[in-house]
Design an enzyme around this catalytic site. Sequence first.
Site, PDB file in Angstrom:
ATOM      1  N   LYS A   1       0.867  -1.180   0.000  1.00 48.25           N
ATOM      2  CA  LYS A   1       0.000   0.000   0.000  1.00 48.25           C
ATOM      3  C   LYS A   1       0.897   1.221   0.000  1.00 48.25           C
ATOM      4  O   LYS A   1       1.802   1.332   0.830  1.00 48.25           O
ATOM      5  CB  LYS A   1      -0.883  -0.027   1.274  1.00 48.25           C
ATOM      6  CG  LYS A   1      -1.821   1.140   1.384  1.00 48.25           C
ATOM      7  CD  LYS A   1      -3.156   0.837   0.719  1.00 48.25           C
ATOM      8  CE  LYS A   1      -3.942   2.089   0.412  1.00 48.25           C
ATOM      9  NZ  LYS A   1      -3.588   2.748  -0.866  1.00 48.25           N
TER      10      LYS A   1
ATOM     11  N   GLN B   1       7.302   3.953   3.848  1.00 51.05           N
ATOM     12  CA  GLN B   1       5.887   3.586   3.872  1.00 51.05           C
ATOM     13  C   GLN B   1       5.656   2.304   4.675  1.00 51.05           C
ATOM     14  O   GLN B   1       4.641   2.165   5.363  1.00 51.05           O
ATOM     15  CB  GLN B   1       5.408   3.377   2.423  1.00 51.05           C
ATOM     16  CG  GLN B   1       3.915   3.273   2.265  1.00 51.05           C
ATOM     17  CD  GLN B   1       3.247   4.633   2.197  1.00 51.05           C
ATOM     18  OE1 GLN B   1       3.714   5.510   1.493  1.00 51.05           O
ATOM     19  NE2 GLN B   1       2.154   4.815   2.899  1.00 51.05           N
TER      20      GLN B   1
ATOM     21  N   LYS C   1       5.604   3.289   8.291  1.00 50.61           N
ATOM     22  CA  LYS C   1       4.437   4.160   8.505  1.00 50.61           C
ATOM     23  C   LYS C   1       3.163   3.334   8.581  1.00 50.61           C
ATOM     24  O   LYS C   1       2.351   3.492   9.498  1.00 50.61           O
ATOM     25  CB  LYS C   1       4.343   5.154   7.330  1.00 50.61           C
ATOM     26  CG  LYS C   1       3.163   6.080   7.395  1.00 50.61           C
ATOM     27  CD  LYS C   1       2.992   6.886   6.108  1.00 50.61           C
ATOM     28  CE  LYS C   1       4.289   7.511   5.640  1.00 50.61           C
ATOM     29  NZ  LYS C   1       4.083   8.496   4.577  1.00 50.61           N
TER      30      LYS C   1
ATOM     31  N   LYS D   1       5.384   1.703  -3.116  1.00 49.68           N
ATOM     32  CA  LYS D   1       5.305   3.061  -3.674  1.00 49.68           C
ATOM     33  C   LYS D   1       5.550   2.963  -5.169  1.00 49.68           C
ATOM     34  O   LYS D   1       6.220   2.035  -5.626  1.00 49.68           O
ATOM     35  CB  LYS D   1       6.374   3.957  -3.025  1.00 49.68           C
ATOM     36  CG  LYS D   1       6.100   5.430  -3.161  1.00 49.68           C
ATOM     37  CD  LYS D   1       5.138   5.938  -2.102  1.00 49.68           C
ATOM     38  CE  LYS D   1       4.771   7.393  -2.351  1.00 49.68           C
ATOM     39  NZ  LYS D   1       3.998   7.968  -1.241  1.00 49.68           N
TER      40      LYS D   1
ATOM     41  N   GLY E   1      -2.759   8.276  -4.288  1.00 48.41           N
ATOM     42  CA  GLY E   1      -2.094   9.429  -4.887  1.00 48.41           C
ATOM     43  C   GLY E   1      -0.840   9.837  -4.122  1.00 48.41           C
ATOM     44  O   GLY E   1      -0.535   9.305  -3.057  1.00 48.41           O
ATOM     45  N   ASP E   2      -0.107  10.767  -4.676  1.00 46.27           N
ATOM     46  CA  ASP E   2       1.058  11.396  -4.036  1.00 46.27           C
ATOM     47  C   ASP E   2       1.322  12.662  -4.862  1.00 46.27           C
ATOM     48  O   ASP E   2       0.384  13.152  -5.514  1.00 46.27           O
ATOM     49  CB  ASP E   2       2.262  10.425  -4.035  1.00 46.27           C
ATOM     50  CG  ASP E   2       3.425  10.907  -3.160  1.00 46.27           C
ATOM     51  OD1 ASP E   2       3.353  10.720  -1.939  1.00 46.27           O
ATOM     52  OD2 ASP E   2       4.384  11.497  -3.676  1.00 46.27           O
TER      53      ASP E   2
ATOM     54  N   THR F   1      -4.409  13.469   5.214  1.00 47.98           N
ATOM     55  CA  THR F   1      -2.985  13.614   5.546  1.00 47.98           C
ATOM     56  C   THR F   1      -2.752  14.935   6.280  1.00 47.98           C
ATOM     57  O   THR F   1      -2.081  14.974   7.321  1.00 47.98           O
ATOM     58  CB  THR F   1      -2.114  13.525   4.279  1.00 47.98           C
ATOM     59  OG1 THR F   1      -2.482  12.348   3.563  1.00 47.98           O
ATOM     60  CG2 THR F   1      -0.644  13.467   4.634  1.00 47.98           C
TER      61      THR F   1
ATOM     62  N   ASN G   1      -2.220  18.891  -2.033  1.00 49.73           N
ATOM     63  CA  ASN G   1      -3.210  18.211  -1.196  1.00 49.73           C
ATOM     64  C   ASN G   1      -2.864  18.291   0.293  1.00 49.73           C
ATOM     65  O   ASN G   1      -3.701  18.691   1.109  1.00 49.73           O
ATOM     66  CB  ASN G   1      -3.323  16.745  -1.650  1.00 49.73           C
ATOM     67  CG  ASN G   1      -4.186  15.933  -0.718  1.00 49.73           C
ATOM     68  OD1 ASN G   1      -3.692  15.309   0.215  1.00 49.73           O
ATOM     69  ND2 ASN G   1      -5.487  15.982  -0.922  1.00 49.73           N
TER      70      ASN G   1
ATOM     71  N   SER H   1      -6.868   5.728   3.833  1.00 50.46           N
ATOM     72  CA  SER H   1      -6.941   4.841   2.664  1.00 50.46           C
ATOM     73  C   SER H   1      -7.341   3.435   3.102  1.00 50.46           C
ATOM     74  O   SER H   1      -8.125   2.758   2.420  1.00 50.46           O
ATOM     75  CB  SER H   1      -5.593   4.782   1.943  1.00 50.46           C
ATOM     76  OG  SER H   1      -5.445   5.873   1.065  1.00 50.46           O
TER      77      SER H   1
HETATM   78  P1  NDP Z   1       0.755  17.616  -4.445  1.00 54.49           P
HETATM   79  O1  NDP Z   1       1.258  17.286  -5.796  1.00 54.49           O
HETATM   80  O2  NDP Z   1      -0.684  17.758  -4.222  1.00 54.49           O
HETATM   81  O3  NDP Z   1       1.479  18.939  -3.906  1.00 54.49           O
HETATM   82  C1  NDP Z   1       2.857  19.028  -3.820  1.00 54.49           C
HETATM   83  C2  NDP Z   1       3.228  20.442  -3.450  1.00 54.49           C
HETATM   84  O4  NDP Z   1       4.618  20.489  -3.136  1.00 54.49           O
HETATM   85  C3  NDP Z   1       3.000  21.431  -4.584  1.00 54.49           C
HETATM   86  O5  NDP Z   1       2.709  22.695  -4.060  1.00 54.49           O
HETATM   87  C4  NDP Z   1       4.355  21.416  -5.280  1.00 54.49           C
HETATM   88  O6  NDP Z   1       4.645  22.597  -6.015  1.00 54.49           O
HETATM   89  C5  NDP Z   1       5.300  21.296  -4.107  1.00 54.49           C
HETATM   90  N1  NDP Z   1       6.515  20.607  -4.549  1.00 54.49           N
HETATM   91  C6  NDP Z   1       6.602  19.381  -5.123  1.00 54.49           C
HETATM   92  N2  NDP Z   1       7.866  19.093  -5.442  1.00 54.49           N
HETATM   93  C7  NDP Z   1       8.585  20.154  -5.057  1.00 54.49           C
HETATM   94  C8  NDP Z   1       9.960  20.462  -5.125  1.00 54.49           C
HETATM   95  N3  NDP Z   1      10.835  19.603  -5.667  1.00 54.49           N
HETATM   96  N4  NDP Z   1      10.351  21.654  -4.604  1.00 54.49           N
HETATM   97  C9  NDP Z   1       9.473  22.508  -4.059  1.00 54.49           C
HETATM   98  N5  NDP Z   1       8.157  22.283  -3.993  1.00 54.49           N
HETATM   99  C10 NDP Z   1       7.726  21.122  -4.489  1.00 54.49           C
HETATM  100  O7  NDP Z   1       1.365  16.462  -3.485  1.00 54.49           O
HETATM  101  P2  NDP Z   1       0.904  16.054  -2.023  1.00 54.49           P
HETATM  102  O8  NDP Z   1       0.410  17.247  -1.272  1.00 54.49           O
HETATM  103  O9  NDP Z   1       0.036  14.858  -2.138  1.00 54.49           O
HETATM  104  O10 NDP Z   1       2.276  15.549  -1.379  1.00 54.49           O
HETATM  105  C11 NDP Z   1       3.171  16.419  -0.693  1.00 54.49           C
HETATM  106  C12 NDP Z   1       4.106  15.599   0.183  1.00 54.49           C
HETATM  107  O11 NDP Z   1       3.340  14.852   1.140  1.00 54.49           O
HETATM  108  C13 NDP Z   1       4.955  14.567  -0.547  1.00 54.49           C
HETATM  109  O12 NDP Z   1       6.202  14.427   0.119  1.00 54.49           O
HETATM  110  C14 NDP Z   1       4.157  13.273  -0.361  1.00 54.49           C
HETATM  111  O13 NDP Z   1       4.976  12.125  -0.481  1.00 54.49           O
HETATM  112  C15 NDP Z   1       3.673  13.474   1.064  1.00 54.49           C
HETATM  113  N6  NDP Z   1       2.497  12.667   1.444  1.00 54.49           N
HETATM  114  C16 NDP Z   1       1.326  12.740   0.732  1.00 54.49           C
HETATM  115  C17 NDP Z   1       0.236  12.017   1.125  1.00 54.49           C
HETATM  116  C18 NDP Z   1      -1.091  12.169   0.466  1.00 54.49           C
HETATM  117  O14 NDP Z   1      -2.078  11.621   1.003  1.00 54.49           O
HETATM  118  N7  NDP Z   1      -1.214  12.876  -0.648  1.00 54.49           N
HETATM  119  C19 NDP Z   1       0.321  11.067   2.259  1.00 54.49           C
HETATM  120  C20 NDP Z   1       1.569  11.135   2.999  1.00 54.49           C
HETATM  121  C21 NDP Z   1       2.616  11.893   2.562  1.00 54.49           C
HETATM  122  P3  NDP Z   1       4.607  22.559  -7.637  1.00 54.49           P
HETATM  123  O15 NDP Z   1       3.162  22.456  -7.972  1.00 54.49           O
HETATM  124  O16 NDP Z   1       5.260  23.818  -8.037  1.00 54.49           O
HETATM  125  O17 NDP Z   1       5.394  21.336  -8.038  1.00 54.49           O
END
Ligand code: NDP
Length: 449
Positions: free
Chosen positions: A93, A114, A117, A129, A168-169, A213, A244, A381
């Site tokens: 997962k 993961q 976690k 992943k 998603g991620d 999250t 997200n 999830s």
């Molecule tokens: P999204 O794609 O929804 O958002 C990511 C955000 O982070 C965007 O604002 C993006 O900006 C920014 N970002 C991404 N890459 C970079 C980078 N290299 N440098 C600076 N800013 C960056 O992703 P999520 O919100 O889903 O995920 C964010 C983090 O949370 C990740 O590390 C993910 O692994 C973790 N996570 C997510 C979960 C989930 O349920 N979605 C669960 C647990 C952890 P831009 O649009 O400019 O790229």
Amino acid sequence: MPSLDEKLEAILAEVIRRNEGEPEFHQAVREVLESLGRVVAKRPDYADGALIERICEPERQIIFRIPWTDDRGGVRINRGFRVQFNSALGPYKGGIRFHPSVNVGIIKFLGFEQTFKNALTGMPIGGGKGGSDFDPKGRSDAEIMRFCQSFMTELCRHLGEHTDVPAGDIGVGGREIGYMFGQYKRLTNRYEAGVLTGKGLSYGGSRARKEATGYGNTYFVQAMLLTRGRDFDGMRAVVSGSGNVAIYTMEKIASLGGRIMACSDSDGYVIDEAGIDLDLVKEIKEVRRERISEYARLKGTGAHYITGGSIWDVPCDVAMPSATQNELTGRDARALLRNGVIAVGEGANMPSTPEAIRIFQEAGVLFGPGKAANAGGVATSALEMQQNASRDSWTFEQTESRLASIMRNIHDICASTAEEYGTPGDYVLGANIAGFVRVAEAMRALGVI
Ligand code: NDP
């Protein structure tokens, strides 16, 4: 950096040798091994049977070609990955990431994290992943759909509600999950709702999954603050990212009386002295799919946009890194400390560098590591999988209250494990050990697997 004993040092050296050029994976393994020294000292049997070596080796790694056609008729190629890391506790997962920085090492570090976690949630889910180096920025809806369909055309043969269940991620939200589920359904001729999570409510999704999250990380930090008799009311918070996780972190903190000072995307950050207007962020990011710089233009007075720079220079009481790995460095941690930060909750996976973590911990800052603090997403999830299995659909309140109690449990098990192993308040140690013990116990029971 804490040193490792001879046996753990040898395990790390072998991981580095076998996974050359994958610094993020080495970093994630090192952090866990640093915590395991205490476990092995107390329970040497956990190091028997190459158990730790097996936990560091993914069960299966799949790399594949993704051909797709852009809107001008040009044929494009990307690379797809799925690392099925550990299935001792349940089906693999973990999310799918679409970002140009994706490579096998990034996916491996995420799958490794993961695994622990998912164990911390106490739910029957293993760790995995996946993702692609595809860059969704600037792509039309039709291109995103064709890409998702091609990605799933290969991936579908490796998935199943009892085998591997992605979500998603970064770069993969409700729209992408919908396209992937649609293609899975066509190819398998099965309405197997439990094969993907993060689905839309109209086709088997769970209420509160989108929020989980960010809300969960906020609950985790709230539980840490409570140990010092504090709460979010009146706190200034900085949340990096505007995706997200960031959006729903901001939403929950604001509902608890905190003020959001700044948020960002990969081009820069916005500060709003009046507190970030979340409806505007949602409009820009979820509806228009534009850059965060638009915030300052649309909001006008009181809001500033800074290109590049570090969002961690903005003064705050609580920092919630919610964008990506290694986004908060030692330099950033020192800036946050100078400005009086008291708590950090990692919404992203491994957003703080090892130096930043050391600085926070030495200064007595409450520090919630991602594998515990952001586990609310995967926990919800798993609740979505439960609803799909029983063909049921719970209310928002029911789901959120389960999430809140899961986050309290994760906080408590991290805190009590840290105490048991002699470092009260060290949530990194507590999370690594508690997660490891659950996976290790199951692996031992299953024989040499
Ligand atoms: P999204 O794609 O929804 O958002 C990511 C955000 O982070 C965007 O604002 C993006 O900006 C920014 N970002 C991404 N890459 C970079 C980078 N290299 N440098 C600076 N800013 C960056 O992703 P999520 O919100 O889903 O995920 C964010 C983090 O949370 C990740 O590390 C993910 O692994 C973790 N996570 C997510 C979960 C989930 O349920 N979605 C669960 C647990 C952890 P831009 O649009 O400019 O790229």
